[in-house]
Design a protein around this motif. Structure first.
Motif, PDB file in Angstrom:
ATOM      1  N   LEU A  93       0.841  -1.190   0.000  1.00 47.14           N
ATOM      2  CA  LEU A  93       0.000   0.000   0.000  1.00 47.14           C
ATOM      3  C   LEU A  93       0.877   1.240   0.000  1.00 47.14           C
ATOM      4  O   LEU A  93       1.899   1.292   0.699  1.00 47.14           O
ATOM      5  CB  LEU A  93      -0.934   0.010   1.214  1.00 47.14           C
ATOM      6  N   LYS A  94       0.478   2.226  -0.764  1.00 46.34           N
ATOM      7  CA  LYS A  94       1.213   3.486  -0.868  1.00 46.34           C
ATOM      8  C   LYS A  94       0.451   4.577  -0.126  1.00 46.34           C
ATOM      9  O   LYS A  94      -0.653   4.367   0.368  1.00 46.34           O
ATOM     10  CB  LYS A  94       1.396   3.882  -2.337  1.00 46.34           C
ATOM     11  N   ARG A  95       1.059   5.756  -0.085  1.00 47.35           N
ATOM     12  CA  ARG A  95       0.468   6.829   0.702  1.00 47.35           C
ATOM     13  C   ARG A  95      -0.910   7.247   0.208  1.00 47.35           C
ATOM     14  O   ARG A  95      -1.744   7.710   0.983  1.00 47.35           O
ATOM     15  CB  ARG A  95       1.418   8.036   0.736  1.00 47.35           C
ATOM     16  N   GLU A  96      -1.182   7.081  -1.092  1.00 46.70           N
ATOM     17  CA  GLU A  96      -2.496   7.470  -1.620  1.00 46.70           C
ATOM     18  C   GLU A  96      -3.562   6.395  -1.375  1.00 46.70           C
ATOM     19  O   GLU A  96      -4.747   6.613  -1.661  1.00 46.70           O
ATOM     20  CB  GLU A  96      -2.405   7.771  -3.122  1.00 46.70           C
ATOM     21  N   ASP A  97      -3.154   5.238  -0.853  1.00 48.03           N
ATOM     22  CA  ASP A  97      -4.101   4.152  -0.629  1.00 48.03           C
ATOM     23  C   ASP A  97      -4.840   4.330   0.707  1.00 48.03           C
ATOM     24  O   ASP A  97      -4.630   5.325   1.403  1.00 48.03           O
ATOM     25  CB  ASP A  97      -3.377   2.813  -0.712  1.00 48.03           C
ATOM     26  N   VAL A  98      -5.701   3.363   1.058  1.00 46.61           N
ATOM     27  CA  VAL A  98      -6.682   3.605   2.126  1.00 46.61           C
ATOM     28  C   VAL A  98      -6.805   2.393   3.045  1.00 46.61           C
ATOM     29  O   VAL A  98      -6.894   1.253   2.581  1.00 46.61           O
ATOM     30  CB  VAL A  98      -8.079   3.916   1.529  1.00 46.61           C
ATOM     31  N   VAL A  99      -6.838   2.662   4.340  1.00 40.21           N
ATOM     32  CA  VAL A  99      -7.230   1.671   5.343  1.00 40.21           C
ATOM     33  C   VAL A  99      -8.710   1.868   5.649  1.00 40.21           C
ATOM     34  O   VAL A  99      -9.158   2.994   5.876  1.00 40.21           O
ATOM     35  CB  VAL A  99      -6.395   1.817   6.637  1.00 40.21           C
ATOM     36  N   VAL A 100      -9.466   0.770   5.637  1.00 39.64           N
ATOM     37  CA  VAL A 100     -10.889   0.790   6.000  1.00 39.64           C
ATOM     38  C   VAL A 100     -11.066  -0.091   7.231  1.00 39.64           C
ATOM     39  O   VAL A 100     -10.741  -1.277   7.201  1.00 39.64           O
ATOM     40  CB  VAL A 100     -11.774   0.263   4.855  1.00 39.64           C
ATOM     41  N   LEU A 124      -7.908   7.062   5.813  1.00 37.65           N
ATOM     42  CA  LEU A 124      -8.607   6.169   6.725  1.00 37.65           C
ATOM     43  C   LEU A 124     -10.114   6.361   6.586  1.00 37.65           C
ATOM     44  O   LEU A 124     -10.604   7.487   6.583  1.00 37.65           O
ATOM     45  CB  LEU A 124      -8.167   6.483   8.160  1.00 37.65           C
ATOM     46  N   VAL A 125     -10.838   5.251   6.472  1.00 37.92           N
ATOM     47  CA  VAL A 125     -12.300   5.260   6.465  1.00 37.92           C
ATOM     48  C   VAL A 125     -12.772   4.328   7.575  1.00 37.92           C
ATOM     49  O   VAL A 125     -12.314   3.191   7.670  1.00 37.92           O
ATOM     50  CB  VAL A 125     -12.874   4.789   5.113  1.00 37.92           C
ATOM     51  N   HIS A 126     -13.675   4.817   8.416  1.00 34.14           N
ATOM     52  CA  HIS A 126     -14.269   3.976   9.453  1.00 34.14           C
ATOM     53  C   HIS A 126     -15.666   3.532   9.034  1.00 34.14           C
ATOM     54  O   HIS A 126     -16.499   4.362   8.629  1.00 34.14           O
ATOM     55  CB  HIS A 126     -14.405   4.741  10.776  1.00 34.14           C
ATOM     56  N   ILE A 127     -15.928   2.234   9.162  1.00 27.02           N
ATOM     57  CA  ILE A 127     -17.285   1.708   9.042  1.00 27.02           C
ATOM     58  C   ILE A 127     -17.596   1.027  10.370  1.00 27.02           C
ATOM     59  O   ILE A 127     -17.359  -0.171  10.549  1.00 27.02           O
ATOM     60  CB  ILE A 127     -17.428   0.721   7.863  1.00 27.02           C
ATOM     61  N   PRO A 128     -18.072   1.787  11.345  1.00 21.27           N
ATOM     62  CA  PRO A 128     -18.341   1.212  12.671  1.00 21.27           C
ATOM     63  C   PRO A 128     -19.529   0.258  12.627  1.00 21.27           C
ATOM     64  O   PRO A 128     -20.523   0.524  11.951  1.00 21.27           O
ATOM     65  CB  PRO A 128     -18.636   2.437  13.538  1.00 21.27           C
ATOM     66  N   THR A 129     -19.418  -0.852  13.358  1.00 21.64           N
ATOM     67  CA  THR A 129     -20.486  -1.846  13.365  1.00 21.64           C
ATOM     68  C   THR A 129     -21.173  -1.947  14.722  1.00 21.64           C
ATOM     69  O   THR A 129     -22.118  -2.711  14.859  1.00 21.64           O
ATOM     70  CB  THR A 129     -19.938  -3.233  12.987  1.00 21.64           C
ATOM     71  N   SER A 130     -20.701  -1.215  15.712  1.00 18.42           N
ATOM     72  CA  SER A 130     -21.331  -1.228  17.030  1.00 18.42           C
ATOM     73  C   SER A 130     -21.897   0.155  17.341  1.00 18.42           C
ATOM     74  O   SER A 130     -21.430   1.165  16.814  1.00 18.42           O
ATOM     75  CB  SER A 130     -20.323  -1.626  18.114  1.00 18.42           C
ATOM     76  N   LEU A 131     -22.883   0.179  18.205  1.00 24.35           N
ATOM     77  CA  LEU A 131     -23.477   1.456  18.613  1.00 24.35           C
ATOM     78  C   LEU A 131     -22.429   2.335  19.286  1.00 24.35           C
ATOM     79  O   LEU A 131     -22.363   3.543  19.032  1.00 24.35           O
ATOM     80  CB  LEU A 131     -24.659   1.206  19.547  1.00 24.35           C
ATOM     81  N   LEU A 132     -21.604   1.737  20.144  1.00 22.32           N
ATOM     82  CA  LEU A 132     -20.573   2.497  20.846  1.00 22.32           C
ATOM     83  C   LEU A 132     -19.633   3.183  19.856  1.00 22.32           C
ATOM     84  O   LEU A 132     -19.308   4.368  20.004  1.00 22.32           O
ATOM     85  CB  LEU A 132     -19.793   1.565  21.772  1.00 22.32           C
ATOM     86  N   ALA A 133     -19.207   2.450  18.834  1.00 19.41           N
ATOM     87  CA  ALA A 133     -18.292   3.035  17.859  1.00 19.41           C
ATOM     88  C   ALA A 133     -18.979   4.109  17.023  1.00 19.41           C
ATOM     89  O   ALA A 133     -18.366   5.118  16.673  1.00 19.41           O
ATOM     90  CB  ALA A 133     -17.727   1.943  16.953  1.00 19.41           C
ATOM     91  N   MET A 134     -20.257   3.916  16.695  1.00 22.01           N
ATOM     92  CA  MET A 134     -20.967   4.902  15.877  1.00 22.01           C
ATOM     93  C   MET A 134     -21.100   6.233  16.596  1.00 22.01           C
ATOM     94  O   MET A 134     -20.874   7.290  16.008  1.00 22.01           O
ATOM     95  CB  MET A 134     -22.350   4.372  15.491  1.00 22.01           C
ATOM     96  N   VAL A 135     -21.476   6.201  17.873  1.00 19.82           N
ATOM     97  CA  VAL A 135     -21.753   7.451  18.574  1.00 19.82           C
ATOM     98  C   VAL A 135     -20.504   8.068  19.187  1.00 19.82           C
ATOM     99  O   VAL A 135     -20.520   9.226  19.581  1.00 19.82           O
ATOM    100  CB  VAL A 135     -22.817   7.275  19.681  1.00 19.82           C
ATOM    101  N   ASP A 136     -19.408   7.310  19.241  1.00 17.68           N
ATOM    102  CA  ASP A 136     -18.268   7.851  19.987  1.00 17.68           C
ATOM    103  C   ASP A 136     -16.920   7.602  19.321  1.00 17.68           C
ATOM    104  O   ASP A 136     -16.324   8.507  18.766  1.00 17.68           O
ATOM    105  CB  ASP A 136     -18.271   7.284  21.411  1.00 17.68           C
ATOM    106  N   SER A 137     -16.426   6.371  19.346  1.00 18.23           N
ATOM    107  CA  SER A 137     -15.009   6.160  19.061  1.00 18.23           C
ATOM    108  C   SER A 137     -14.624   6.372  17.608  1.00 18.23           C
ATOM    109  O   SER A 137     -13.454   6.647  17.313  1.00 18.23           O
ATOM    110  CB  SER A 137     -14.578   4.760  19.513  1.00 18.23           C
ATOM    111  N   SER A 138     -15.575   6.267  16.667  1.00 23.00           N
ATOM    112  CA  SER A 138     -15.222   6.440  15.251  1.00 23.00           C
ATOM    113  C   SER A 138     -15.080   7.903  14.858  1.00 23.00           C
ATOM    114  O   SER A 138     -14.566   8.214  13.775  1.00 23.00           O
ATOM    115  CB  SER A 138     -16.267   5.768  14.356  1.00 23.00           C
ATOM    116  N   VAL A 139     -15.514   8.805  15.721  1.00 22.95           N
ATOM    117  CA  VAL A 139     -15.514  10.235  15.416  1.00 22.95           C
ATOM    118  C   VAL A 139     -14.514  10.950  16.322  1.00 22.95           C
ATOM    119  O   VAL A 139     -14.457  10.694  17.517  1.00 22.95           O
ATOM    120  CB  VAL A 139     -16.917  10.834  15.638  1.00 22.95           C
ATOM    121  N   GLY A 140     -13.705  11.822  15.744  1.00 23.59           N
ATOM    122  CA  GLY A 140     -12.834  12.655  16.574  1.00 23.59           C
ATOM    123  C   GLY A 140     -11.355  12.374  16.474  1.00 23.59           C
ATOM    124  O   GLY A 140     -10.547  13.155  16.960  1.00 23.59           O
TER     125      GLY A 140
END
Length: 349
Positions: A93-100, A124-140
């Motif tokens: 993976l290079k710098r222009e590539d993406v972690v999901v 970086l792209v987050h696809i949170p699958t838990s309520l906790l991650a959606m409302v909190d840890s995936s943002v910020g």
């Protein structure tokens, strides 16, 4: 579908809705189109959602590789971080590539940290699958791994390029995971929003509107204090003692349940010492019970405070603690460990 734009050093959207990879294909393709992507997920989440998400993203990406790991808080360690970094390098993976990241808070923290340090930072792209991650840890933009001395002691601030809070993914969530996510929703209500607290008293299933409201509350604080040195610290309400509970249980008690205990013990102690009004703890206890969350633990006040001395918010002479003033309002207060022990002892009586 609701879109919340977070205006940090890296500007990005958090989208809340259903079937988002399809419905927000333009947003997704703008970031991963014709790029190599690495999906990072734990084995449980991957077995439920992985192939579908991979197939959807493969239609836009240049290529897709997948790294999975054993689930649980124990996975958030330096060894797994190292293994992910080696995997990214092996797959060129290079710098222009993406972690999901596809998963809950552990996956987002671990995968986000890897994205922040690989090649000094790739998208970086987050696809949170838990309520906790959606409302909190995936943002910020907080990413981290745990060290032997405590939780989240190594990490970075690294904002994602996109967050997709896909409500379809909550439909397969075990009730216990849904319940622990409610601890973070309750936290937002106690810290910022008395009206949200009242809305939660119905005990109804979480809605798109409530998730978006929590995300927007976090957006406001993160935009004010991206590096967590001022008002953003309010988001740590219940977390200092919560992290102590997690550590003392060797992470056998989940994050959400531990935070619930931290909020309750702290509020009870503050009420007994006259720091917050009578009835505040009773309101807290009732809403935690409504969502099947605990409000006490078997650990002593001394055990909880000693464990808190290794919290990332601690200093040589004391700690910054989030104190409830009433439902909907909290403050940051620096205090000695002796004062903290006094509050926790009162909360444990």
């Amino acid at each position: 579908m609701k879109r919340i734009t977070v205006n940090t050093q890296t500007k990005y959207d958090v989208i809340v809705g259903e079937n988002l990879i399809h419905n927000c294909a333009h947003d997704v393709e703008k970031i991963i189109g014709n790029k190599k992507i690495c999906i990072i997920s734990d084995e449980n989440v991957w077995n439920i959602h992985g192939e579908k998400v991979k197939n959807q993203l493969s239609a836009m990406a240049k290529s897709v590789c997948v790294y999975t790991f054993a689930p649980g808080e124990d996975a958030k360690n330096i060894e797994n971080l190292y293994n992910i970094l080696e995997f990214l390098a092996e797959n060129e993976l290079k710098r222009e590539d993406v972690v999901v990241t596809l998963g809950g808070g552990v996956t987002g923290d671990l995968g986000g940290f890897a994205a922040s340090v690989y090649l000094r930072g790739i998208r970086l792209v987050h696809i949170p699958t838990s309520l906790l991650a959606m409302v909190d840890s995936s943002v910020g933009g907080k990413t981290a791994v745990n060290l032997k001395k405590g939780k989240n002691l190594a990490g970075s601030f690294y904002q994602p390029s996109l967050v997709l809070c896909n409500l379809d993914l909550l439909k397969t969530l075990p009730e216990e995971n849904y319940t622990e996510g409610m601890a973070e929703v309750i936290k937002y209500a106690v810290v910022f929003d008395e009206n949200l607290f009242e809305d939660l008293k119905t005990g109804e299933y979480i809605t798109e509107e409530i998730i978006a409201r929590c995300v927007d509350l976090k957006r406001i604080v993160v935009e004010e204090d991206e590096r967590d040195t001022g008002s953003r610290m309010l988001l740590n309400f219940g977390h200092t003692l919560g992290h102590s509970v997690e550590k003392l249980s060797n992470y056998g008690i989940s994050h959400g349940k531990a935070v619930a205990v931290g909020m309750a013990v702290l509020t009870k102690g503050c009420q007994k010492l006259g720091i917050c009004p009578d009835g505040t703890y009773e309101e807290m206890r009732k809403i935690l019970e409504l969502y099947k969350l605990p409000h006490d633990c078997d650990y002593t006040a001394e055990q909880l405070v000693n464990a808190a001395k290794n919290d990332k918010k601690s200093g040589n002479s004391g700690i910054s603690l989030i104190i409830p003033q009433k439902i909907g309002s909290c403050k940051v207060e620096k205090m000695s460990y002796e004062k903290l022990l006094e509050i926790v002892k009162a909360g444990k009586e």
